[in-house]
Design a protein around this motif. Structure first.
Motif, PDB file in Angstrom:
ATOM      1  N   PRO A 108      -3.549   7.774 -13.926  1.00  0.00           N
ATOM      2  CA  PRO A 108      -4.026   8.819 -12.997  1.00  0.00           C
ATOM      3  C   PRO A 108      -4.527  10.024 -13.758  1.00  0.00           C
ATOM      4  N   ALA A 109      -5.416  10.745 -13.106  1.00  0.00           N
ATOM      5  CA  ALA A 109      -6.001  11.932 -13.723  1.00  0.00           C
ATOM      6  C   ALA A 109      -4.966  13.035 -13.796  1.00  0.00           C
ATOM      7  N   THR A 110      -4.682  13.497 -14.985  1.00  0.00           N
ATOM      8  CA  THR A 110      -3.727  14.583 -15.201  1.00  0.00           C
ATOM      9  C   THR A 110      -4.408  15.705 -15.979  1.00  0.00           C
ATOM     10  N   LEU A 111      -3.829  16.889 -15.869  1.00  0.00           N
ATOM     11  CA  LEU A 111      -4.366  18.052 -16.562  1.00  0.00           C
ATOM     12  C   LEU A 111      -3.598  18.288 -17.853  1.00  0.00           C
ATOM     13  N   SER A 112      -4.299  18.775 -18.845  1.00  0.00           N
ATOM     14  CA  SER A 112      -3.669  19.135 -20.106  1.00  0.00           C
ATOM     15  C   SER A 112      -2.879  20.430 -19.926  1.00  0.00           C
ATOM     16  N   PRO A 113      -1.948  20.731 -20.853  1.00  0.00           N
ATOM     17  CA  PRO A 113      -1.198  21.993 -20.717  1.00  0.00           C
ATOM     18  C   PRO A 113      -2.089  23.221 -20.669  1.00  0.00           C
ATOM     19  N   ALA A 114      -3.170  23.217 -21.453  1.00  0.00           N
ATOM     20  CA  ALA A 114      -4.081  24.369 -21.425  1.00  0.00           C
ATOM     21  C   ALA A 114      -4.781  24.479 -20.076  1.00  0.00           C
ATOM     22  N   GLU A 115      -5.193  23.335 -19.512  1.00  0.00           N
ATOM     23  CA  GLU A 115      -5.852  23.354 -18.206  1.00  0.00           C
ATOM     24  C   GLU A 115      -4.889  23.762 -17.099  1.00  0.00           C
ATOM     25  N   GLU A 116      -3.627  23.325 -17.198  1.00  0.00           N
ATOM     26  CA  GLU A 116      -2.632  23.731 -16.200  1.00  0.00           C
ATOM     27  C   GLU A 116      -2.378  25.237 -16.260  1.00  0.00           C
ATOM     28  N   ALA A 117      -2.302  25.779 -17.478  1.00  0.00           N
ATOM     29  CA  ALA A 117      -2.099  27.228 -17.608  1.00  0.00           C
ATOM     30  C   ALA A 117      -3.282  28.004 -17.039  1.00  0.00           C
ATOM     31  N   ALA A 118      -4.498  27.520 -17.324  1.00  0.00           N
ATOM     32  CA  ALA A 118      -5.687  28.195 -16.786  1.00  0.00           C
ATOM     33  C   ALA A 118      -5.728  28.096 -15.266  1.00  0.00           C
ATOM     34  N   ARG A 119      -5.304  26.939 -14.737  1.00  0.00           N
ATOM     35  CA  ARG A 119      -5.298  26.766 -13.282  1.00  0.00           C
ATOM     36  C   ARG A 119      -4.281  27.692 -12.620  1.00  0.00           C
ATOM     37  N   ASP A 120      -3.091  27.812 -13.230  1.00  0.00           N
ATOM     38  CA  ASP A 120      -2.073  28.710 -12.675  1.00  0.00           C
ATOM     39  C   ASP A 120      -2.542  30.165 -12.703  1.00  0.00           C
ATOM     40  N   ALA A 121      -3.190  30.550 -13.796  1.00  0.00           N
ATOM     41  CA  ALA A 121      -3.699  31.918 -13.880  1.00  0.00           C
ATOM     42  C   ALA A 121      -4.771  32.173 -12.827  1.00  0.00           C
ATOM     43  N   GLU A 122      -5.612  31.165 -12.577  1.00  0.00           N
ATOM     44  CA  GLU A 122      -6.652  31.315 -11.556  1.00  0.00           C
ATOM     45  C   GLU A 122      -6.043  31.441 -10.161  1.00  0.00           C
ATOM     46  N   LEU A 123      -4.984  30.644  -9.884  1.00  0.00           N
ATOM     47  CA  LEU A 123      -4.327  30.727  -8.582  1.00  0.00           C
ATOM     48  C   LEU A 123      -3.660  32.088  -8.381  1.00  0.00           C
ATOM     49  N   GLN A 124      -3.007  32.583  -9.431  1.00  0.00           N
ATOM     50  CA  GLN A 124      -2.374  33.896  -9.318  1.00  0.00           C
ATOM     51  C   GLN A 124      -3.403  34.991  -9.064  1.00  0.00           C
ATOM     52  N   GLN A 125      -4.572  34.863  -9.722  1.00  0.00           N
ATOM     53  CA  GLN A 125      -5.620  35.857  -9.518  1.00  0.00           C
ATOM     54  C   GLN A 125      -6.170  35.796  -8.099  1.00  0.00           C
ATOM     55  N   GLU A 126      -6.301  34.575  -7.552  1.00  0.00           N
ATOM     56  CA  GLU A 126      -6.812  34.430  -6.191  1.00  0.00           C
ATOM     57  C   GLU A 126      -5.791  34.899  -5.160  1.00  0.00           C
ATOM     58  N   LEU A 127      -4.500  34.710  -5.445  1.00  0.00           N
ATOM     59  CA  LEU A 127      -3.471  35.175  -4.518  1.00  0.00           C
ATOM     60  C   LEU A 127      -3.477  36.696  -4.379  1.00  0.00           C
ATOM     61  N   LYS A 128      -3.871  37.397  -5.435  1.00  0.00           N
ATOM     62  CA  LYS A 128      -3.903  38.855  -5.367  1.00  0.00           C
ATOM     63  C   LYS A 128      -4.947  39.344  -4.374  1.00  0.00           C
ATOM     64  N   PHE A 129      -6.055  38.613  -4.254  1.00  0.00           N
ATOM     65  CA  PHE A 129      -7.146  39.037  -3.385  1.00  0.00           C
ATOM     66  C   PHE A 129      -7.032  38.435  -1.985  1.00  0.00           C
ATOM     67  N   MET A 130      -6.012  37.630  -1.715  1.00  0.00           N
ATOM     68  CA  MET A 130      -5.821  37.062  -0.385  1.00  0.00           C
ATOM     69  C   MET A 130      -5.131  38.080   0.517  1.00  0.00           C
ATOM     70  N   SER A 131      -5.373  37.951   1.797  1.00  0.00           N
ATOM     71  CA  SER A 131      -4.634  38.749   2.767  1.00  0.00           C
ATOM     72  C   SER A 131      -3.236  38.162   2.953  1.00  0.00           C
ATOM     73  N   GLU A 132      -2.387  38.934   3.618  1.00  0.00           N
ATOM     74  CA  GLU A 132      -1.007  38.468   3.816  1.00  0.00           C
ATOM     75  C   GLU A 132      -0.968  37.195   4.630  1.00  0.00           C
ATOM     76  N   ARG A 133      -1.834  37.057   5.612  1.00  0.00           N
ATOM     77  CA  ARG A 133      -1.883  35.859   6.449  1.00  0.00           C
ATOM     78  C   ARG A 133      -2.302  34.639   5.631  1.00  0.00           C
ATOM     79  N   GLN A 134      -3.334  34.779   4.807  1.00  0.00           N
ATOM     80  CA  GLN A 134      -3.792  33.667   3.979  1.00  0.00           C
ATOM     81  C   GLN A 134      -2.753  33.296   2.926  1.00  0.00           C
ATOM     82  N   ARG A 135      -2.053  34.306   2.393  1.00  0.00           N
ATOM     83  CA  ARG A 135      -1.035  34.019   1.382  1.00  0.00           C
ATOM     84  C   ARG A 135       0.123  33.225   1.983  1.00  0.00           C
ATOM     85  N   ARG A 136       0.546  33.588   3.203  1.00  0.00           N
ATOM     86  CA  ARG A 136       1.631  32.844   3.854  1.00  0.00           C
ATOM     87  C   ARG A 136       1.202  31.415   4.172  1.00  0.00           C
ATOM     88  N   THR A 137      -0.041  31.255   4.612  1.00  0.00           N
ATOM     89  CA  THR A 137      -0.550  29.911   4.898  1.00  0.00           C
ATOM     90  C   THR A 137      -0.569  29.055   3.645  1.00  0.00           C
TER      91      THR A 137
END
Length: 228
Positions: A108-137
């Motif tokens: 199965p397709a898996t992500l490398s540790p570097a790609e996982e770290a970059a993905r987590d950083a991207e998600l954290q950055q997107e969560l900052k710009f989400m509204s409270e409703r979108q974040r809870r969803t």
């Protein structure tokens, strides 16, 4: 091999043979070669995986300089070279990401540790710009084991959105038809405003009474003066 017409079979063995196996990192210790050797090839059928492994082993693999377009979602999400679709689409359709055939996927397709770290950083950055409703969803979707790649949109039907929409409808009704709302409803919705208005009303009544008493006293004094 003879040049005779139709003679394509060679009887002698190979003349020159390597005494040692080829190593792609024998004289190349670059970071690019190290990343290619550590890369996990996934989401491919056995034949396509063997082709990619051969390219990596003999230094024929050319990684992509920028993502290319996927044939299914038509978005520039293909990051692995020699593939025609992105890994989420290939995983959803259950096909090989390189040939597009519905064959058994080796790994199965898996992500490398570097790609996982970059993905987590991207998600954290997107969560900052989400509204409270979108974040809870989004957090509810993660807890239920949903697709993390799916970002919540403003039009998602959630409990919070239903509550907010009902409040907005009530406010619109009050603005459109103020006569239809009774005094009791206004008191229930805004108790502080009614209390403040009651306090101001009491202060106004006291001031009026004081003015009336002062006027009566003045009238009595004028009557006494006239009688004298």
């Amino acid at each position: 091999m003879s040049s005779q017409r139709g003679n394509v079979a060679r009887s002698r063995p190979q003349k020159y043979k390597n005494s040692k196996a080829f190593k792609n990192n024998l004289h190349d210790q670059s970071q690019k070669t190290k990343k290619l050797n550590a890369m996990v090839v996934g989401g491919l059928c056995p034949h396509c995986k063997s082709v990619i492994d051969w390219k990596i082993k003999y230094k024929k693999y050319k990684p992509l300089s920028q993502p290319k377009k996927c044939v299914r979602c038509e978005q520039k999400t293909v990051k692995q070279a020699y593939t025609i679709m992105c890994m989420p689409c290939a995983r959803t359709a259950g096909v090989c990401a390189k040939c597009g055939k519905s064959e058994e996927v080796v790994t199965p397709a898996t992500l490398s540790p570097a790609e996982e770290a970059a993905r987590d950083a991207e998600l954290q950055q997107e969560l900052k710009f989400m509204s409270e409703r979108q974040r809870r969803t989004f957090m509810r979707c993660v807890e239920k084991g949903g697709d993390v790649d799916r970002k919540p949109s403003a039009g998602d039907n959630t409990e919070d959105s239903e509550d907010d929409s009902s409040d907005d409808l009530e406010e619109e009704k009050v603005l459109q038809n103020p006569d239809s709302v009774s005094d009791g409803d206004l008191v229930a919705k805004d108790g502080k405003s009614t209390e403040n208005s009651g306090d101001t009303g009491q202060q106004g009544n006291l001031a009026d009474r004081e003015d009336m008493a002062a006027g009566i006293d003045n009238a009595v004094e004028k009557c006494e003066q006239l009688s004298i």
